[in-house]
Design a protein around this motif. Sequence first.
Motif, PDB file in Angstrom:
ATOM      1  N   SER A  30     -17.220  21.445 -55.999  1.00 34.57           N
ATOM      2  CA  SER A  30     -16.070  20.783 -55.865  1.00 34.57           C
ATOM      3  C   SER A  30     -15.482  20.873 -57.377  1.00 34.57           C
ATOM      4  CB  SER A  30     -16.273  19.341 -55.411  1.00 34.57           C
ATOM      5  OG  SER A  30     -15.097  18.575 -55.366  1.00 34.57           O
ATOM      6  N   PRO A  47     -10.891  19.448 -53.518  1.00 38.74           N
ATOM      7  CA  PRO A  47     -11.369  20.613 -52.940  1.00 38.74           C
ATOM      8  C   PRO A  47     -12.934  20.729 -52.843  1.00 38.74           C
ATOM      9  CG  PRO A  47     -10.666  21.263 -54.944  1.00 38.74           C
ATOM     10  CD  PRO A  47     -10.500  19.585 -54.832  1.00 38.74           C
ATOM     11  N   TRP A  49     -15.833  23.601 -51.592  1.00 40.77           N
ATOM     12  CA  TRP A  49     -16.271  24.588 -50.943  1.00 40.77           C
ATOM     13  C   TRP A  49     -17.831  25.076 -50.687  1.00 40.77           C
ATOM     14  CZ3 TRP A  49     -13.147  24.236 -55.609  1.00 40.77           C
ATOM     15  CH2 TRP A  49     -12.055  24.630 -55.527  1.00 40.77           C
ATOM     16  N   SER A  50     -18.047  24.977 -49.675  1.00 34.22           N
ATOM     17  CA  SER A  50     -19.519  25.228 -49.216  1.00 34.22           C
ATOM     18  C   SER A  50     -19.902  26.506 -48.634  1.00 34.22           C
ATOM     19  CB  SER A  50     -19.959  23.732 -48.363  1.00 34.22           C
ATOM     20  OG  SER A  50     -19.442  22.678 -48.921  1.00 34.22           O
ATOM     21  N   ASN A  51     -21.315  26.729 -48.834  1.00 31.29           N
ATOM     22  CA  ASN A  51     -21.667  27.872 -48.147  1.00 31.29           C
ATOM     23  C   ASN A  51     -23.030  27.561 -47.315  1.00 31.29           C
ATOM     24  OD1 ASN A  51     -23.138  30.691 -47.861  1.00 31.29           O
ATOM     25  ND2 ASN A  51     -21.422  31.286 -48.828  1.00 31.29           N
ATOM     26  N   GLN A  56     -18.592  30.627 -45.116  1.00 29.19           N
ATOM     27  CA  GLN A  56     -17.957  29.592 -46.107  1.00 29.19           C
ATOM     28  C   GLN A  56     -17.155  28.735 -45.298  1.00 29.19           C
ATOM     29  OE1 GLN A  56     -17.687  30.027 -49.331  1.00 29.19           O
ATOM     30  NE2 GLN A  56     -16.339  28.766 -49.952  1.00 29.19           N
ATOM     31  N   GLU A  58     -14.561  25.388 -46.301  1.00 31.01           N
ATOM     32  CA  GLU A  58     -13.657  24.842 -47.179  1.00 31.01           C
ATOM     33  C   GLU A  58     -12.967  23.359 -46.746  1.00 31.01           C
ATOM     34  OE1 GLU A  58     -10.234  27.798 -47.475  1.00 31.01           O
ATOM     35  OE2 GLU A  58     -11.596  29.263 -48.251  1.00 31.01           O
ATOM     36  N   ASP A  59     -13.169  22.726 -47.541  1.00 30.24           N
ATOM     37  CA  ASP A  59     -12.644  21.280 -47.400  1.00 30.24           C
ATOM     38  C   ASP A  59     -11.766  20.762 -48.482  1.00 30.24           C
ATOM     39  OD1 ASP A  59     -12.474  18.472 -46.763  1.00 30.24           O
ATOM     40  OD2 ASP A  59     -14.705  18.300 -46.796  1.00 30.24           O
ATOM     41  N   TYR A  60     -10.161  20.286 -47.805  1.00 29.27           N
ATOM     42  CA  TYR A  60      -9.423  19.868 -49.122  1.00 29.27           C
ATOM     43  C   TYR A  60      -8.986  18.421 -48.560  1.00 29.27           C
ATOM     44  CZ  TYR A  60      -9.478  24.659 -50.081  1.00 29.27           C
ATOM     45  OH  TYR A  60      -9.881  26.297 -50.316  1.00 29.27           O
ATOM     46  N   THR A  82     -13.355  26.775 -41.369  1.00 26.91           N
ATOM     47  CA  THR A  82     -14.683  27.754 -41.613  1.00 26.91           C
ATOM     48  C   THR A  82     -13.990  28.932 -40.504  1.00 26.91           C
ATOM     49  OG1 THR A  82     -16.916  28.231 -41.249  1.00 26.91           O
ATOM     50  CG2 THR A  82     -16.202  26.698 -39.882  1.00 26.91           C
ATOM     51  N   SER A  86     -10.763  25.211 -37.424  1.00 32.89           N
ATOM     52  CA  SER A  86     -10.224  24.324 -38.396  1.00 32.89           C
ATOM     53  C   SER A  86     -10.510  22.959 -37.756  1.00 32.89           C
ATOM     54  CB  SER A  86      -8.947  24.671 -39.034  1.00 32.89           C
ATOM     55  OG  SER A  86      -7.806  24.624 -37.889  1.00 32.89           O
TER      56      SER A  86
END
Length: 98
Positions: A30, A47, A49-51, A56, A58-60, A82, A86
């Motif tokens: 983050s 923001p 970003w996770s894996n 992947q 993405e969380d904003y 992902t 969404s």
Amino acid sequence: MSFGTAIKIDLGIGGTYLDGTGNSSGVGFSLPVKVYPWKRLGFEFRPVWSNINGNQIEDYTLGIVGGWEYVSLKAGYRWVSTGPESLNGPSVGVVFTY
């Protein structure tokens, strides 16, 4: 990291856990940015970003925060995605600090 008293940028790293039909975990990063032009009112962009298992996520979150001594209210909008999926919508919260 602070740029004066009004702008702060942080760095975060941690675990990500997803629970549903099965359980999966991974790592997340983050880089939140907080802009507080006034003492009790500001804006935040968070923001993440996770894996997880090579996928992947993405969380904003973009929001406005207003508060008092130890309690703040937060309202904004959140985008989570992902791949082609969404989940987006408004978000609200309460923040307690000490």
